[in-house]
Enzyme design. Structure first.
Site, PDB file in Angstrom:
ATOM      1  N   HIS A 128      18.717 -28.513 -39.154  1.00  0.00           N
ATOM      2  CA  HIS A 128      17.815 -28.006 -40.189  1.00  0.00           C
ATOM      3  C   HIS A 128      18.458 -28.126 -41.573  1.00  0.00           C
ATOM      4  O   HIS A 128      17.770 -28.346 -42.569  1.00  0.00           O
ATOM      5  CB  HIS A 128      17.413 -26.569 -39.874  1.00  0.00           C
ATOM      6  CG  HIS A 128      16.759 -26.449 -38.534  1.00  0.00           C
ATOM      7  ND1 HIS A 128      15.554 -27.042 -38.244  1.00  0.00           N
ATOM      8  CD2 HIS A 128      17.192 -25.881 -37.385  1.00  0.00           C
ATOM      9  CE1 HIS A 128      15.247 -26.829 -36.982  1.00  0.00           C
ATOM     10  NE2 HIS A 128      16.228 -26.123 -36.429  1.00  0.00           N
ATOM     11  N   THR A 184      -4.400 -16.262 -53.228  1.00  0.00           N
ATOM     12  CA  THR A 184      -4.215 -16.997 -51.976  1.00  0.00           C
ATOM     13  C   THR A 184      -2.749 -17.214 -51.618  1.00  0.00           C
ATOM     14  O   THR A 184      -2.438 -17.570 -50.482  1.00  0.00           O
ATOM     15  CB  THR A 184      -4.846 -18.391 -52.087  1.00  0.00           C
ATOM     16  OG1 THR A 184      -4.225 -19.063 -53.194  1.00  0.00           O
ATOM     17  CG2 THR A 184      -6.349 -18.317 -52.317  1.00  0.00           C
ATOM     18  N   CYS A 216      -0.275 -14.182 -55.201  1.00  0.00           N
ATOM     19  CA  CYS A 216      -1.474 -14.325 -56.035  1.00  0.00           C
ATOM     20  C   CYS A 216      -2.669 -14.098 -55.110  1.00  0.00           C
ATOM     21  O   CYS A 216      -2.513 -13.447 -54.078  1.00  0.00           O
ATOM     22  CB  CYS A 216      -1.499 -15.672 -56.765  1.00  0.00           C
ATOM     23  SG  CYS A 216      -1.619 -17.133 -55.716  1.00  0.00           S
ATOM     24  N   HIS A 270      14.297 -22.353 -40.162  1.00  0.00           N
ATOM     25  CA  HIS A 270      14.330 -23.816 -40.214  1.00  0.00           C
ATOM     26  C   HIS A 270      14.362 -24.378 -41.631  1.00  0.00           C
ATOM     27  O   HIS A 270      14.962 -25.425 -41.862  1.00  0.00           O
ATOM     28  CB  HIS A 270      13.106 -24.398 -39.491  1.00  0.00           C
ATOM     29  CG  HIS A 270      13.210 -24.318 -37.992  1.00  0.00           C
ATOM     30  ND1 HIS A 270      12.334 -24.945 -37.145  1.00  0.00           N
ATOM     31  CD2 HIS A 270      14.098 -23.664 -37.193  1.00  0.00           C
ATOM     32  CE1 HIS A 270      12.670 -24.703 -35.892  1.00  0.00           C
ATOM     33  NE2 HIS A 270      13.732 -23.903 -35.885  1.00  0.00           N
ATOM     34  N   ASP A 279       0.265 -12.349 -59.902  1.00  0.00           N
ATOM     35  CA  ASP A 279      -0.773 -12.300 -60.942  1.00  0.00           C
ATOM     36  C   ASP A 279      -1.621 -11.043 -60.725  1.00  0.00           C
ATOM     37  O   ASP A 279      -1.309 -10.194 -59.868  1.00  0.00           O
ATOM     38  CB  ASP A 279      -1.588 -13.606 -60.977  1.00  0.00           C
ATOM     39  CG  ASP A 279      -2.506 -13.771 -59.765  1.00  0.00           C
ATOM     40  OD1 ASP A 279      -2.503 -12.909 -58.867  1.00  0.00           O
ATOM     41  OD2 ASP A 279      -3.231 -14.788 -59.724  1.00  0.00           O
TER      42      ASP A 279
HETATM   43  C1  RB5 Z   1      -7.005 -15.933 -59.487  1.00  0.00           C
HETATM   44  O1  RB5 Z   1      -8.390 -15.729 -59.489  1.00  0.00           O
HETATM   45  C2  RB5 Z   1      -6.637 -16.879 -58.360  1.00  0.00           C
HETATM   46  O2  RB5 Z   1      -7.053 -18.169 -58.660  1.00  0.00           O
HETATM   47  C3  RB5 Z   1      -5.138 -16.843 -58.105  1.00  0.00           C
HETATM   48  O3  RB5 Z   1      -4.758 -15.544 -57.827  1.00  0.00           O
HETATM   49  C4  RB5 Z   1      -4.637 -17.677 -56.952  1.00  0.00           C
HETATM   50  O4  RB5 Z   1      -5.354 -17.413 -55.793  1.00  0.00           O
HETATM   51  C5  RB5 Z   1      -4.465 -19.102 -57.198  1.00  0.00           C
HETATM   52  O5  RB5 Z   1      -3.952 -19.878 -56.354  1.00  0.00           O
END
Ligand code: RB5
Length: 153
Positions: free
Chosen positions: A133, A67, A65, A98, A8
């Site tokens: 595994h 996180t 993304c 694994h 994203d």
């Molecule tokens: C975008 O702001 C953020 O929510 C997205 O990149 C991600 O971290 C979601 O899990």
């Protein structure tokens, strides 16, 4: 090796870095975007990369993304995907060894570019160990197909 990649807006710059890194090592990268830093929705890119991997258009997928969590959860909704959300090289190595993870997800707001490249390299260099595994990966597939595996406890 063909690698599908998507992110994203939060990971637009890190994705470009990863693409450059992979291409400099001779990997073939199929880039699914996003193509700007304008706000967008991570499940869209997760589905595109997941479909490319499941259809064998690409051998592996990389999703990024903010996180790694949202895009990783989204990818795991596509049958046949084993997406590992990681932020260290031990986990990325074990995700192959694994779990035979076919997609790797991480967060651009969690890991820096140097660590992200190492995470990817570690994952791609590792081999799935099979054996016990494989049995466990097969059980994951059975969960996916709605089977009750409680008798395997
Ligand atoms: C975008 O702001 C953020 O929510 C997205 O990149 C991600 O971290 C979601 O899990």
């Amino acid at each position: 090796m063909k690698i599908a990649i998507g992110s994203d807006h939060a990971a637009y710059h890190l994705r470009k870095t990863i693409i450059q890194h992979l291409e400099s090592k001779g990997q073939q990268v199929n880039d699914f975007g996003t193509h700007s830093t304008e706000s967008t929705h991570y499940p869209v890119y997760a589905q595109m990369v997941a479909r490319a991997v499941v259809s064998k258009e690409a051998e592996f997928g990389i999703l990024i993304c903010g996180t790694g969590v949202g895009i990783g959860i989204s990818a795991n909704k596509v049958p046949g995907v084993r997406c590992a959300i990681v932020s260290d090289t031990y986990s990325s190595r074990m995700a192959r060894a694994h779990n035979n993870a076919n997609i790797l997800a991480f967060g651009a707001r969690v890991v820096g570019p140097g660590l992200a490249c190492d995470i990817v390299d570690t994952w791609l260099a590792e081999e799935f160990q099979g054996g016990r595994h494989q049995t466990r990966v097969d059980l994951i597939t059975q969960i996916e197909s709605g089977k009750d595996i409680s008798d395997q406890a």
